[in-house]
Write an enzyme that holds these catalytic residues in place. Structure first.
Site, PDB file in Angstrom:
ATOM      1  N   ASN A  22     104.849  42.283  46.174  1.00 28.92           N
ATOM      2  CA  ASN A  22     104.478  41.951  47.585  1.00 28.92           C
ATOM      3  C   ASN A  22     104.813  40.450  47.718  1.00 28.92           C
ATOM      4  O   ASN A  22     104.164  39.390  47.069  1.00 28.92           O
ATOM      5  CB  ASN A  22     102.880  41.797  47.506  1.00 28.92           C
ATOM      6  CG  ASN A  22     102.260  41.366  48.730  1.00 28.92           C
ATOM      7  OD1 ASN A  22     102.767  41.162  49.734  1.00 28.92           O
ATOM      8  ND2 ASN A  22     100.850  41.344  48.835  1.00 28.92           N
ATOM      9  N   TRP A  23     105.779  40.108  48.351  1.00 26.50           N
ATOM     10  CA  TRP A  23     106.596  38.884  48.603  1.00 26.50           C
ATOM     11  C   TRP A  23     105.663  38.028  49.493  1.00 26.50           C
ATOM     12  O   TRP A  23     105.824  36.860  49.748  1.00 26.50           O
ATOM     13  CB  TRP A  23     107.900  38.967  49.322  1.00 26.50           C
ATOM     14  CG  TRP A  23     108.734  39.511  48.097  1.00 26.50           C
ATOM     15  CD1 TRP A  23     108.699  39.779  46.951  1.00 26.50           C
ATOM     16  CD2 TRP A  23     110.268  39.466  48.464  1.00 26.50           C
ATOM     17  NE1 TRP A  23     109.850  40.424  46.412  1.00 26.50           N
ATOM     18  CE2 TRP A  23     110.870  40.135  47.302  1.00 26.50           C
ATOM     19  CE3 TRP A  23     111.152  39.079  49.572  1.00 26.50           C
ATOM     20  CZ2 TRP A  23     112.473  40.190  47.444  1.00 26.50           C
ATOM     21  CZ3 TRP A  23     112.493  39.530  49.515  1.00 26.50           C
ATOM     22  CH2 TRP A  23     113.003  39.912  48.226  1.00 26.50           C
ATOM     23  N   LYS A  24     104.716  38.834  50.090  1.00 27.03           N
ATOM     24  CA  LYS A  24     103.769  37.793  51.032  1.00 27.03           C
ATOM     25  C   LYS A  24     104.656  37.133  52.112  1.00 27.03           C
ATOM     26  O   LYS A  24     105.564  37.701  52.364  1.00 27.03           O
ATOM     27  CB  LYS A  24     102.796  36.959  50.269  1.00 27.03           C
ATOM     28  CG  LYS A  24     102.039  37.627  49.425  1.00 27.03           C
ATOM     29  CD  LYS A  24     100.812  37.025  48.827  1.00 27.03           C
ATOM     30  CE  LYS A  24     100.214  37.803  47.660  1.00 27.03           C
ATOM     31  NZ  LYS A  24      98.845  37.217  47.315  1.00 27.03           N
ATOM     32  N   HIS A 108      95.178  44.602  52.660  1.00 26.06           N
ATOM     33  CA  HIS A 108      95.160  43.548  51.634  1.00 26.06           C
ATOM     34  C   HIS A 108      94.076  42.521  51.999  1.00 26.06           C
ATOM     35  O   HIS A 108      93.896  42.140  53.131  1.00 26.06           O
ATOM     36  CB  HIS A 108      96.552  42.807  51.680  1.00 26.06           C
ATOM     37  CG  HIS A 108      96.695  41.753  50.401  1.00 26.06           C
ATOM     38  ND1 HIS A 108      96.349  40.561  50.577  1.00 26.06           N
ATOM     39  CD2 HIS A 108      97.324  42.106  49.409  1.00 26.06           C
ATOM     40  CE1 HIS A 108      96.503  39.975  49.432  1.00 26.06           C
ATOM     41  NE2 HIS A 108      97.204  40.994  48.387  1.00 26.06           N
ATOM     42  N   GLU A 110      94.027  39.374  52.094  1.00 28.12           N
ATOM     43  CA  GLU A 110      94.591  38.327  52.946  1.00 28.12           C
ATOM     44  C   GLU A 110      94.519  38.705  54.393  1.00 28.12           C
ATOM     45  O   GLU A 110      94.234  37.850  55.243  1.00 28.12           O
ATOM     46  CB  GLU A 110      95.884  37.714  52.514  1.00 28.12           C
ATOM     47  CG  GLU A 110      95.644  36.784  51.114  1.00 28.12           C
ATOM     48  CD  GLU A 110      97.192  36.858  50.445  1.00 28.12           C
ATOM     49  OE1 GLU A 110      97.992  37.335  50.708  1.00 28.12           O
ATOM     50  OE2 GLU A 110      96.824  36.494  49.241  1.00 28.12           O
ATOM     51  N   GLU A 186      92.235  45.093  43.695  1.00 25.08           N
ATOM     52  CA  GLU A 186      92.742  43.671  43.692  1.00 25.08           C
ATOM     53  C   GLU A 186      91.598  42.794  43.765  1.00 25.08           C
ATOM     54  O   GLU A 186      91.006  42.428  44.962  1.00 25.08           O
ATOM     55  CB  GLU A 186      93.676  43.449  44.753  1.00 25.08           C
ATOM     56  CG  GLU A 186      95.071  44.010  44.780  1.00 25.08           C
ATOM     57  CD  GLU A 186      96.279  43.133  45.192  1.00 25.08           C
ATOM     58  OE1 GLU A 186      97.088  43.016  44.194  1.00 25.08           O
ATOM     59  OE2 GLU A 186      96.053  43.070  46.497  1.00 25.08           O
ATOM     60  N   GLY A 192      96.093  34.979  42.845  1.00 19.03           N
ATOM     61  CA  GLY A 192      96.769  33.814  42.733  1.00 19.03           C
ATOM     62  C   GLY A 192      96.131  32.879  42.064  1.00 19.03           C
ATOM     63  O   GLY A 192      96.176  31.735  42.446  1.00 19.03           O
ATOM     64  N   SER A 232      97.319  38.052  39.628  1.00 18.89           N
ATOM     65  CA  SER A 232      97.762  37.098  38.486  1.00 18.89           C
ATOM     66  C   SER A 232      98.414  38.054  37.657  1.00 18.89           C
ATOM     67  O   SER A 232      98.242  37.752  36.163  1.00 18.89           O
ATOM     68  CB  SER A 232      96.459  36.318  37.961  1.00 18.89           C
ATOM     69  OG  SER A 232      96.137  35.314  39.035  1.00 18.89           O
ATOM     70  N   GLY A 253     102.065  39.831  42.948  1.00 12.93           N
ATOM     71  CA  GLY A 253     102.386  38.931  44.022  1.00 12.93           C
ATOM     72  C   GLY A 253     103.297  37.674  43.664  1.00 12.93           C
ATOM     73  O   GLY A 253     104.635  37.814  43.404  1.00 12.93           O
TER      74      GLY A 253
HETATM   75  P1  PGA Z   1      99.283  37.547  42.912  1.00 10.62           P
HETATM   76  O1  PGA Z   1      98.770  38.410  44.237  1.00 10.62           O
HETATM   77  O2  PGA Z   1     100.018  38.388  41.810  1.00 10.62           O
HETATM   78  O3  PGA Z   1      99.806  36.179  43.236  1.00 10.62           O
HETATM   79  O4  PGA Z   1      98.023  37.046  42.322  1.00 10.62           O
HETATM   80  C1  PGA Z   1      98.745  39.609  44.050  1.00 10.62           C
HETATM   81  C2  PGA Z   1      98.358  40.259  45.439  1.00 10.62           C
HETATM   82  O5  PGA Z   1      97.758  39.380  46.338  1.00 10.62           O
HETATM   83  O6  PGA Z   1      98.861  41.392  45.940  1.00 10.62           O
END
Ligand code: PGA
Length: 271
Positions: A22-24, A108, A110, A186, A192, A232, A253
């Site tokens: 997931n490149w966001k 997600h 976010e 998640e 993150g 993470s 991520g």
């Molecule tokens: P992260 O994000 O690996 O940077 O913790 C995972 C995600 O939000 O899908």
């Protein structure tokens, strides 16, 4: 999957692990996106027995070379709940399918937090994604790590939140389609943060998710749904979630933006 002792599901690892990047909202230029695609593609095509999906921002989905990359499939990070019409700024599942996407991340944390997506919206998006033969990756997870009240009783936030999200997000999803949905557990506190969930906690969540799916559908159908861990993930902990926590794969991520680190994660999953 099969039921093990104490009526628990055990991942029998009969399927290939599924690793999703997931490149966001990254990277910010075409050149960097192209560079990342090429660096990942070069190594990934030599790693067997792992299914890899890259989910870049919408705009990088249509770079030259498009969906015909070697060694991985494409997914998007969201989609609209309708196929077309007067919805300024939206990207529809029909468009994504036409570009060659096979997967779509939905719900997600976010999106839930910054774009006010609630379970009803997520449920609509899952339905329209399935209608377009896109495979939804439904993200669920609690905000706070499980804690105890003043009298030492567990607050069980994971089971409360995850149970409710599954029930609401999967309303009226026909049982014949449930196996096309992947669930990504998640926990928000782990995303993150550099503070990942322990394999033991991830295992508990995975078992709880499967039991809830068995209640909503039935056991054989629940066994077919892939459950991933995200939050993470690094090359240091990737194998633990697959080998110790019975996860069917990972949603990565931050670490997916570094080609060599992401490739190491995929290698760990293939071992
Ligand atoms: P992260 O994000 O690996 O940077 O913790 C995972 C995600 O939000 O899908």
């Amino acid at each position: 999957m099969r039921w093990g002792i104490n009526n628990k599901f055990i991942n029998s690892m009969t399927q290939k692990p599924l690793i999703i990047a997931n490149w966001k909202c990254n990277p910010t230029s075409q050149k960097e996106a192209e560079h990342l695609f090429v660096a990942v593609e070069k190594e990934i095509r030599n790693i067997k027995d792992v299914e890899v999906v890259i989910c870049p921002p919408f705009v990088w989905l249509s770079l030259p070379g498009g969906s015909a990359r070697d060694g991985f499939a494409f997914g998007s990070q969201d989609c609209h709940w309708e196929n077309k019409g007067a919805y300024t700024g939206e990207v529809s599942p029909a468009m994504l399918k036409d570009l060659g996407c096979q997967y779509v991340i939905l719900g997600h944390s976010e999106r839930r937090k910054y774009f006010q997506e609630d379970d009803q919206v997520i449920n609509r998006k899952i339905k329209v994604a399935l209608k377009n033969n896109l495979r939804p990756i439904l993200c669920i997870g609690e905000e706070n790590r499980d804690t105890f009240d003043s009298e030492g009783r567990p607050l069980n936030e994971m089971s409360l939140v995850v149970g409710q999200q599954l029930e609401n997000d999967l309303v009226d999803i026909p049982e014949a389609r449930i196996r096309e949905i992947t669930i990504a557990y998640e926990p928000i506190w782990a995303i993150g943060s550099g503070n990942p969930c322990s394999p033991n906690e991830a295992m508990k969540a995975s078992l709880f998710i499967r039991k809830t799916l068995a209640k909503l559908y039935d056991r054989p159908k629940a066994e077919k749904v892939k459950i991933l861990y995200g939050g993470s993930v690094t090359s240091q902990n990737a194998a633990d979630y697959i080998n110790q926590a019975a996860m069917d794969g990972l949603l990565v991520g931050g670490a997916s933006l570094n080609a060599s680190e992401f490739i190491k994660i995929v290698e760990k999953a293939s071992q």
